[in-house]
Design a protein around this motif. Sequence first.
Motif, PDB file in Angstrom:
ATOM      1  N   ILE A 179       0.844  -1.056  -0.101  1.00 23.82           N
ATOM      2  CA  ILE A 179       0.010   0.111  -0.003  1.00 23.82           C
ATOM      3  C   ILE A 179       0.932   1.193  -0.057  1.00 23.82           C
ATOM      4  O   ILE A 179       1.614   1.563   0.973  1.00 23.82           O
ATOM      5  N   GLU A 225       0.469   7.155  -1.407  1.00 29.25           N
ATOM      6  CA  GLU A 225      -0.752   7.831  -1.830  1.00 29.25           C
ATOM      7  C   GLU A 225      -2.032   7.130  -1.552  1.00 29.25           C
ATOM      8  O   GLU A 225      -3.101   7.637  -0.857  1.00 29.25           O
ATOM      9  N   CYS A 226      -1.999   5.875  -1.496  1.00 27.38           N
ATOM     10  CA  CYS A 226      -3.035   5.092  -1.159  1.00 27.38           C
ATOM     11  C   CYS A 226      -3.174   5.059   0.194  1.00 27.38           C
ATOM     12  O   CYS A 226      -4.347   4.964   0.864  1.00 27.38           O
ATOM     13  N   ARG A 227      -2.195   5.042   1.304  1.00 24.88           N
ATOM     14  CA  ARG A 227      -2.151   5.327   2.559  1.00 24.88           C
ATOM     15  C   ARG A 227      -3.053   6.737   3.067  1.00 24.88           C
ATOM     16  O   ARG A 227      -3.941   6.711   3.862  1.00 24.88           O
ATOM     17  N   PHE A 277      -5.211   8.160   1.093  1.00 21.96           N
ATOM     18  CA  PHE A 277      -6.427   7.891   0.539  1.00 21.96           C
ATOM     19  C   PHE A 277      -7.270   7.287   1.689  1.00 21.96           C
ATOM     20  O   PHE A 277      -8.369   7.694   2.087  1.00 21.96           O
ATOM     21  N   LEU A 336      -6.166  -5.769   0.923  1.00 21.09           N
ATOM     22  CA  LEU A 336      -5.220  -5.088  -0.144  1.00 21.09           C
ATOM     23  C   LEU A 336      -3.770  -5.903   0.120  1.00 21.09           C
ATOM     24  O   LEU A 336      -3.312  -6.218  -0.924  1.00 21.09           O
ATOM     25  N   ASP A 370      -2.760   0.963  -7.491  1.00 23.95           N
ATOM     26  CA  ASP A 370      -2.745   2.411  -7.748  1.00 23.95           C
ATOM     27  C   ASP A 370      -4.204   2.840  -7.071  1.00 23.95           C
ATOM     28  O   ASP A 370      -4.773   2.096  -6.490  1.00 23.95           O
ATOM     29  N   LEU A 371      -4.279   4.236  -7.082  1.00 24.80           N
ATOM     30  CA  LEU A 371      -5.521   4.853  -6.188  1.00 24.80           C
ATOM     31  C   LEU A 371      -6.752   4.164  -6.745  1.00 24.80           C
ATOM     32  O   LEU A 371      -7.769   3.843  -6.095  1.00 24.80           O
ATOM     33  N   ILE A 377      -7.215   0.703  -5.234  1.00 26.10           N
ATOM     34  CA  ILE A 377      -7.416   0.746  -3.995  1.00 26.10           C
ATOM     35  C   ILE A 377      -9.075   1.068  -3.717  1.00 26.10           C
ATOM     36  O   ILE A 377      -9.883   0.559  -2.683  1.00 26.10           O
ATOM     37  N   LYS A 378      -9.573   2.021  -4.754  1.00 29.51           N
ATOM     38  CA  LYS A 378     -11.089   2.357  -4.443  1.00 29.51           C
ATOM     39  C   LYS A 378     -11.939   1.021  -4.663  1.00 29.51           C
ATOM     40  O   LYS A 378     -13.023   0.881  -4.143  1.00 29.51           O
TER      41      LYS A 378
END
Length: 158
Positions: free
Chosen positions: A82, A85-87, A89, A111, A120-121, A124-125
């Motif tokens: 992770i 950027e994902c953390r 988010f 994840l 990527d973002l 993760i969404k």
Amino acid sequence: MLDILIYLFENFYEQNESEFLVDRDNLLDELIQAGFAEAEIHKAITWIENLVELRSGGVQTHLLVSSVGSMRIYTDTEQLFINTECRGFLLFLEHINVLNIETREMAIDRLVELENTNLDLEDIKWVILMVLFNVPNGEQAYLQMEELVHEKTLNYLH
């Protein structure tokens, strides 16, 4: 494996409203015909089964304590899968009350189990959307997350 999970989510989850109920053999045949590798299909099905198990058993909420100003520290393994950027988010989603402590931990667990260092973002969404879909009484958070998944650009602070 994430492509298979998204395919399953779009084609089977929402049809069944709140559960993933499909004959495993028929599902395997359909996914192979769709062009997915059998080994990856089995991993994806196991991933979903583990998600359902998390929903049933829940995260050890008695171990999860949060106070104002506290921050989640990620393990080295979690940081491997992770990215920053994902953390950020995930933290953003907590601040806008899409995720709570339990659903955040479920998302992190899912994840990490993907074992993909290139998430990527957008990836993760989708994972968070799948997690929220499986949380009892999580309809509002799911709807908020669904808007974020389908939104082209997202301006958030982290």
